[in-house]
Design a protein around this motif. Structure first.
Motif, PDB file in Angstrom:
ATOM      1  N   SER A  26       0.825  -1.211   0.000  1.00 40.15           N
ATOM      2  CA  SER A  26       0.000   0.000   0.000  1.00 40.15           C
ATOM      3  C   SER A  26       0.859   1.261   0.000  1.00 40.15           C
ATOM      4  O   SER A  26       0.562   2.228  -0.710  1.00 40.15           O
ATOM      5  N   ARG A  61       2.420   1.717  -3.303  1.00 41.02           N
ATOM      6  CA  ARG A  61       1.435   2.187  -4.274  1.00 41.02           C
ATOM      7  C   ARG A  61       1.383   3.711  -4.304  1.00 41.02           C
ATOM      8  O   ARG A  61       1.143   4.324  -5.356  1.00 41.02           O
ATOM      9  N   ILE A  62       1.627   4.339  -3.155  1.00 35.55           N
ATOM     10  CA  ILE A  62       1.662   5.803  -3.098  1.00 35.55           C
ATOM     11  C   ILE A  62       2.808   6.336  -3.946  1.00 35.55           C
ATOM     12  O   ILE A  62       2.666   7.317  -4.684  1.00 35.55           O
ATOM     13  N   THR A  63       3.953   5.671  -3.840  1.00 37.83           N
ATOM     14  CA  THR A  63       5.108   6.088  -4.635  1.00 37.83           C
ATOM     15  C   THR A  63       4.828   5.903  -6.119  1.00 37.83           C
ATOM     16  O   THR A  63       5.101   6.789  -6.935  1.00 37.83           O
ATOM     17  N   SER A  76       1.933   5.730  -7.704  1.00 35.78           N
ATOM     18  CA  SER A  76       0.821   6.532  -8.230  1.00 35.78           C
ATOM     19  C   SER A  76       1.056   8.034  -8.124  1.00 35.78           C
ATOM     20  O   SER A  76       0.603   8.799  -8.974  1.00 35.78           O
ATOM     21  N   LYS A  77       1.795   8.455  -7.088  1.00 38.95           N
ATOM     22  CA  LYS A  77       1.975   9.892  -6.860  1.00 38.95           C
ATOM     23  C   LYS A  77       3.430  10.342  -6.964  1.00 38.95           C
ATOM     24  O   LYS A  77       3.718  11.546  -6.888  1.00 38.95           O
ATOM     25  N   GLU A 118       5.668   9.904  -4.770  1.00 36.04           N
ATOM     26  CA  GLU A 118       6.159  10.350  -3.458  1.00 36.04           C
ATOM     27  C   GLU A 118       7.280   9.442  -2.967  1.00 36.04           C
ATOM     28  O   GLU A 118       7.130   8.220  -2.921  1.00 36.04           O
ATOM     29  N   THR A 134      -1.621   8.999   8.779  1.00 35.81           N
ATOM     30  CA  THR A 134      -2.863   9.032   8.000  1.00 35.81           C
ATOM     31  C   THR A 134      -4.073   9.417   8.846  1.00 35.81           C
ATOM     32  O   THR A 134      -5.183   9.475   8.350  1.00 35.81           O
TER      33      THR A 134
END
Length: 224
Positions: A126, A129-131, A133-134, A136, A146
């Motif tokens: 998860s 996935r931030i890295t 998709s964004k 980051e 969060t």
């Protein structure tokens, strides 16, 4: 062409294919080599991978997560934030995003230890996935807050709700054929601790000093 020539040609093709596969996985092999340096007696650690590859439309961006036995903890390391196969990015000095994630989970009297291990794998996917998709990046001495209040364990009963990040003290930064890779360790912290960081009452380094350990203990109490 005789049968012996055909067999010779077939063997040459097989050997060539093997060489190409080895070359294409040099990034992966470099991570494994560093893990085996740290854990020389563990050639076959627990390993988890997505059923459907991210490249084929799967939801999990990491190609795999290995879990080594650290004695009183399980040591997780990801494969996929760096370039595991061919070099694709234009930055020669850095492999992919230049990092892989790690996590140390304290062994304890869990209802189902395998479920807890798989839960951690899901969390690392998860975050990755931030890295993906964004874009980051997660550097050392940062925090992941969060605002969730439920525990990150599979039963959601733990006081641990988020993370701080540190340079992994077991795995060293490595130079791979595809560039540099550092290992960023995620350490579980409580909601109270995260709020203190968020409100600038304490810095990540100071909190880490108070914790006195980089092993995540689901049953520990807040140090603040």
């Amino acid at each position: 062409m005789g049968i012996l020539d055909q067999l010779k040609k077939q063997n040459e093709n097989i050997n060539k294919k093997k060489e190409e596969e080895e070359i294409s996985a040099l990034g992966w092999d470099a991570i494994t080599a560093e893990c085996e340096r740290a854990y020389p007696n563990q050639k076959n650690p627990k390993h988890y991978h997505p059923i459907i590859s991210y490249r084929l439309g799967g939801n999990d961006p990491l190609d795999g997560i290995s879990v080594y036995d650290g004695g009183n903890y399980w040591h997780f390391v990801t494969y996929g934030l760096s370039e595991l196969y061919d070099k694709e990015s234009d930055i020669k000095e850095v492999s992919g995003y230049g990092m892989e994630f790690t996590f140390k989970l304290k062994k304890d009297k869990y209802e189902n230890e395998e479920d807890e291990i798989r839960c951690v794998c899901g969390i690392l996917q998860s975050i990755a996935r931030i890295t993906f998709s964004k874009g980051e990046l997660f550097n050392s001495f940062e925090y992941v807050y969060t605002r969730q209040t439920e525990g990150i364990d599979c039963n959601r009963k733990s006081n641990i709700t988020g993370f701080i990040t540190l340079p992994d003290d077991t795995f060293h930064e490595i130079e791979t054929p595809n560039g540099k890779v550092c290992f960023v360790e995620f350490v579980g912290v409580t909601d109270r601790e995260l709020k203190a960081i968020y409100n600038k009452e304490i810095r990540v380094r100071e909190l880490y000093e108070k914790l006195g350990s980089n092993i995540t203990d689901y049953n520990r109490k807040s140090v603040i």
